[in-house]
Design an enzyme around this catalytic site. Structure first.
Site, PDB file in Angstrom:
ATOM      1  N   CYS A 127       0.817  -1.213   0.000  1.00 44.21           N
ATOM      2  CA  CYS A 127       0.000   0.000   0.000  1.00 44.21           C
ATOM      3  C   CYS A 127       0.841   1.250   0.000  1.00 44.21           C
ATOM      4  O   CYS A 127       0.327   2.348   0.057  1.00 44.21           O
ATOM      5  CB  CYS A 127      -0.902   0.041   1.227  1.00 44.21           C
ATOM      6  N   THR A 128       2.117   1.064  -0.074  1.00 45.86           N
ATOM      7  CA  THR A 128       3.003   2.220  -0.018  1.00 45.86           C
ATOM      8  C   THR A 128       2.573   3.140   1.107  1.00 45.86           C
ATOM      9  O   THR A 128       2.041   4.214   0.887  1.00 45.86           O
ATOM     10  CB  THR A 128       2.995   3.000  -1.337  1.00 45.86           C
TER      11      THR A 128
END
Lengths: 212, 708
Positions: free
Chosen positions: B565-566
């Site tokens: 998901c950074t």
């Protein structure tokens, strides 16, 4: 800065002074104003007048096919000029309660009732020709020029509620009072001072707008 | 003596916007579908001369007093007009469709109006209806357009009225006019103080000084002669030798009622709204007119048949036809919003930066690949700049964690599996500004290192379609923003955009750092490759992949949740997005646009991140760096310049030529075979050479072991 009562007084003095004076180029901006009050609420008075300006940009011709080709033969009709168009402008000097200075509101529209767009406004004779840089000739110079163009905004007339253009008054006081320092004499009466203040305001306005 | 036909200045119409507003209100509330005639009043006043500066100093244009209608025209009683003005009664007939408007029997309507005037002359002997008018309208309330046509019926005279060319019409108050300044003042006062308005009047001078204004209806052929009586009217014309339109019906009045004694008349065209001061004279004009070229009238028979009438207003082209007022900019809320946004931007130019090319900015079409955190912030910033066309591409749906960080989405968008992000984002943009041209496309961008399964064949088909769509979108936009959440998904658009010479703005986020860069442009075929002291890096800028020695590969499988998901510091996305948009603006203001070089370090301060602000790689908005790396922990941005790498998997000529010659097949190789790009560019050899060099190194080992 002017208080509301001072503004009212200054405007009334102005109307009085120029009602009966002779017209001249120098006083064109100051003549022809009418003082109007709100019909039921006090302290909302303003100056107003109508002006005409010329434009070379005519209303777009919309072709409407008529079922009959209407003709009239009339040797007694004078030829009409279709090159220039007369634009009507309603102009108001209104009191800005926030900034405590007069504020210039106006509308401008074609003879068919269509209001002018920003571009049309700029190419009419309302604005002085030298204050606006021609946007088409962009150069890539990096020096920033101090343009004197005022903050043109849209808003509702504070008393009539009608939509208008107006010049934002945020820097007015500074400029007017700078100029007044040069001319004011201490011995002037209160009324004379108020009138000079308003006249000076018109001078400043006149450098941007052709208040003809 | 030469005689000329008296030519009357046509009366122009002036419609105030409030008239249209009131008509709209009336139609919606009262008239509805009725096209019955509605009584209205109008005012006209004396004309003015205004200076036409464009034609040179001292040139004046007659601005005729126009017949004006406004909101108050619908009121029943018009307040008493001021001196120099007159009130006219009229009717407006509003049609319900444009067809009915066009098909209206204009002759019939006109003749009915003319008949009414004629009847009132003969039966009532009153001048009350001499200046009535007719107005037909059609209001297109969807588009806020008003079609209209005024008619001011005026009876023609046969034979026509003539005047001696010399002296023609002369100024009142001059000795030749036989009206002294004193007398004119008296007339002025009487007109001014009269209880009822006088659009038409008689001026009687019984002896040399006594002068009286009287009603036209008081005319008596026995006592009123050209020596004693002058016929007057409020004249809207400003032309010195042309009286105004309203005079025509007054003349017809006299011809109908007193044919024997009115073949020669003295007229005053009243044009003074105030007493002149100083040296300027009276504006009113005086003249003596007569019927027919020789002043001999016809035998006076048949005066009760109504003469011919003319008077439809000519349109802007000077032809007989209706006019149209487009009030959409004032009444259509969408237009109002557009105007306000536009004005705001123009102020920036007028007040601060006259050289700013706003039109270029608003015309730039932006394609946003990725409608997530970066995509939402980029879109809003672009809208703030007035960009008119924004398209989103995204393959996913809005999920519950999105709305807090992705400012275009709301909670309700997450429900029921979540709305497709691209379309949802476009819709939300329109809610903010209806004037935006926003579209969303849900599609997946294929990536190298993520093989396309061979079966079912529909997958390959879909991939082909998606690629074709992506190519089309890149072709039809000017700038491509790479705002995705993975490294390899940026590869395909990088190649396509470079081949199509489109500006690529790339933004990527780390936990507390970001990268914002503009991809370099493909050198033009005939350009001389210039190399400066840094090997040409400032002019031939690289892309996202130029510093890689391996091809983009699958970085997504087997990632942990935080890597997928950074996870980033929330403030970072808006900083990076805004930086990317502002960098694009700087690029657009540079004459070379996509080929703008990177700025040079300042001569005086080369090491401290200072740049020469007036040299190459700068525009009116400032520097145009190649890459910016932002470090939030230090609140610092670093400028970086990366040269284009001739073995780059994203932008080298080898790759581009392969794409251009083989198209989808080449791309499929890249997606399916992780080593394909490395082989194509020769990176594989480089890698081998590197490995070999490492092995070849003779690591010299000191005898004696460690010292410590």
């Amino acid at each position: 800065m002017l208080t509301r009562p001072q503004f009212d007084q200054a405007c009334k003095l102005l109307v009085q002074e120029y009602e009966s004076s002779r017209p001249s180029f120098a006083t064109n901006a100051l003549r022809g104003w009418l003082w109007t009050e709100h019909p039921s609420v006090s302290s909302l008075g303003y100056l107003s007048r109508n002006s005409n300006y010329l434009s070379r940009h005519l209303e777009p011709f919309i072709h409407i096919d008529s079922n009959d080709n209407y003709t009239e033969i009339d040797e007694a009709a004078a030829p009409i000029c279709i090159d220039t168009e007369a634009l009507t402008s309603q102009q108001y000097v209104v009191y800005s309660a926030t900034f405590q200075v007069p504020c210039f509101y106006f509308t401008m529209y074609h003879s068919n009732g269509a209001p002018l767009s920003i571009n049309e406004l700029l190419s009419s004779t309302l604005f002085r020709p030298d204050i606006l840089q021609d946007a088409d000739t962009t150069t890539f110079a990096l020096t920033r020029r101090n343009t004197a163009f005022p903050l043109l905004s849209q808003g509702d007339h504070p008393t009539t509620g009608k939509p208008c253009w107006f010049l934002h008054p945020c820097e007015t006081t500074i400029v007017v009072e700078e100029l007044l320092k040069e001319v004011e004499k201490v011995a002037d009466s209160e009324d004379a001072k108020l009138l000079s203040w308003l006249k000076m305001w018109f001078v400043v306005l006149g450098s941007i707008i052709d208040v003809a | 003596m030469a005689q000329t036909i008296v030519q009357f200045t046509p009366l122009p119409s002036l419609t105030h916007p409030s008239f249209w507003h009131k008509l709209t209100e009336l139609k919606l509330d009262v008239l509805k579908l009725s096209d019955a005639e509605v009584d209205i009043t109008a005012t006209y006043r004396v004309g003015r001369l205004i200076e036409d500066r464009e034609s040179g100093p001292g040139t004046f244009v007659g601005v005729g007093g126009s017949l004006g209608v406004e909101e108050e025209s619908f009121g029943l009683d018009h307040s008493s007009p001021a001196i120099g003005s007159a009130v006219a009664k009229g009717v407006v007939k509003n049609y319900n469709t444009i067809e009915e408007f066009k098909a209206a029997d204009k002759s019939k309507l006109f003749n009915e109006a003319a008949d009414k005037i004629w009847k009132s002359i003969l039966e009532t002997r009153s001048t009350a209806l001499l200046n009535t008018f007719l107005l037909i309208t059609y209001a297109d309330l969807k588009k806020y357009r008003y079609y209209y046509w005024f008619a001011f019926p005026a009876f023609t005279s046969s034979p026509a009225w003539h005047i001696d060319a010399h002296p023609g019409w002369i100024g009142a108050g001059t000795p030749e006019s036989k009206l002294s300044d004193q007398q004119l003042r008296v007339i002025y006062d009487q007109l001014h103080t009269s209880k009822q308005p006088f659009p038409y009047f008689l001026i009687r001078s019984s002896s040399s000084s006594a002068i009286n204004v009287a009603a036209i209806e008081d005319y008596s052929p026995n006592t009123d002669t050209n020596e004693t009586t002058t016929i007057g009217f409020i004249d809207p014309s400003a032309q010195p030798q042309n009286p105004g339109w309203p005079l025509r019906n007054l003349l017809a009045y006299f011809r109908a009622l007193y044919p024997q004694s009115t073949s020669k008349l003295r007229i005053i065209c009243w044009r003074d709204a105030e007493v002149p001061r100083g040296e300027e004279g009276w504006k009113s004009r005086v003249g003596t007119i007569f019927l027919g070229p020789d002043g001999v009238s016809a035998d006076g028979s048949n005066v009760t048949t109504r003469p011919n009438a003319v008077g439809w207003e000519k349109n802007v082209q000077g032809k007989l036809g209706p006019r149209m007022a487009d009030l959409a900019p004032m009444m259509d809320p969408v237009r109002l919003a557009n105007q306000a946004v536009d004005l705001n931007l123009k102020l920036m130019r007028w007040r601060i930066l006259p050289e700013l090319d706003l039109e270029k900015i608003s015309a730039t079409k932006c394609l946003l690949l990725g409608a997530g955190t970066l995509g939402c912030y980029v879109a809003r910033c672009l809208m703030g700049w007035g960009v008119r066309t924004i398209s989103f591409v995204d393959s996913s749906r809005v999920s519950f964690s999105n709305p807090v960080r992705q400012p275009l989405f709301k909670f309700e968008d997450c429900l029921n599996g979540g709305r497709p992000k691209a379309e949802c984002a476009a819709e939300r943009l329109k809610e903010v500004w209806p004037g935006i041209n926003a579209t969303g496309y849900t599609l997946s961008i294929p990536m190298p290192g993520h093989p396309i399964p061979a079966s079912p064949p529909s997958v390959l088909e879909q991939t082909k379609k998606d690629v074709a769509k992506l190519e089309e979108l890149i072709e039809t936009h000017d700038v491509v923003y790479l705002l995705m959440d993975s490294r390899e998904s940026r590869w395909l658009p990088t190649v396509i955009a470079r081949a199509k010479d489109k500006l690529v703005m790339n933004a990527a986020l780390g936990f507390d750092s970001f990268l914002v860069m503009r991809h370099g442009a493909r050198p033009e075929q005939h350009s001389v490759v210039q190399r400066d002291e840094l090997g040409g890096s400032r002019k031939h800028l690289g892309c996202y992949y130029c510093n890689d020695i391996v091809a983009p590969a699958d970085s997504l499988t087997d990632r942990t949740l935080d890597q997928m998901c950074t996870v980033t510091r929330p403030g970072l996305a808006s900083m990076a997005a805004s930086t990317a948009v502002e960098l694009m603006m700087n690029v657009l203001q540079h004459p070379q646009g996509i080929r703008a070089p990177a700025p040079r370090p300042s001569v005086t301060n080369p090491l401290d991140n200072q740049f020469d602000e007036h040299g190459e790689g700068t525009s009116v908005l400032g520097l145009i760096p190649h890459q910016l790396r932002g470090y939030l922990a230090q609140f610092r941005n670093l400028h970086i310049v990366g040269a284009a790498y001739d073995k780059c998997t994203g932008c080298s000529e080898t790759v581009l030529e392969a794409y251009e010659s083989q198209g989808f097949d080449m791309m499929l190789n890249a997606f399916n075979d992780p080593k394909y790009l490395e082989r194509l560019t020769g990176l594989d050899k480089l890698y081998e050479d590197g490995e070999k060099a490492l092995e070849d190194v003779d690591w010299v080992e000191e005898e004696g072991g460690d010292d410590f």
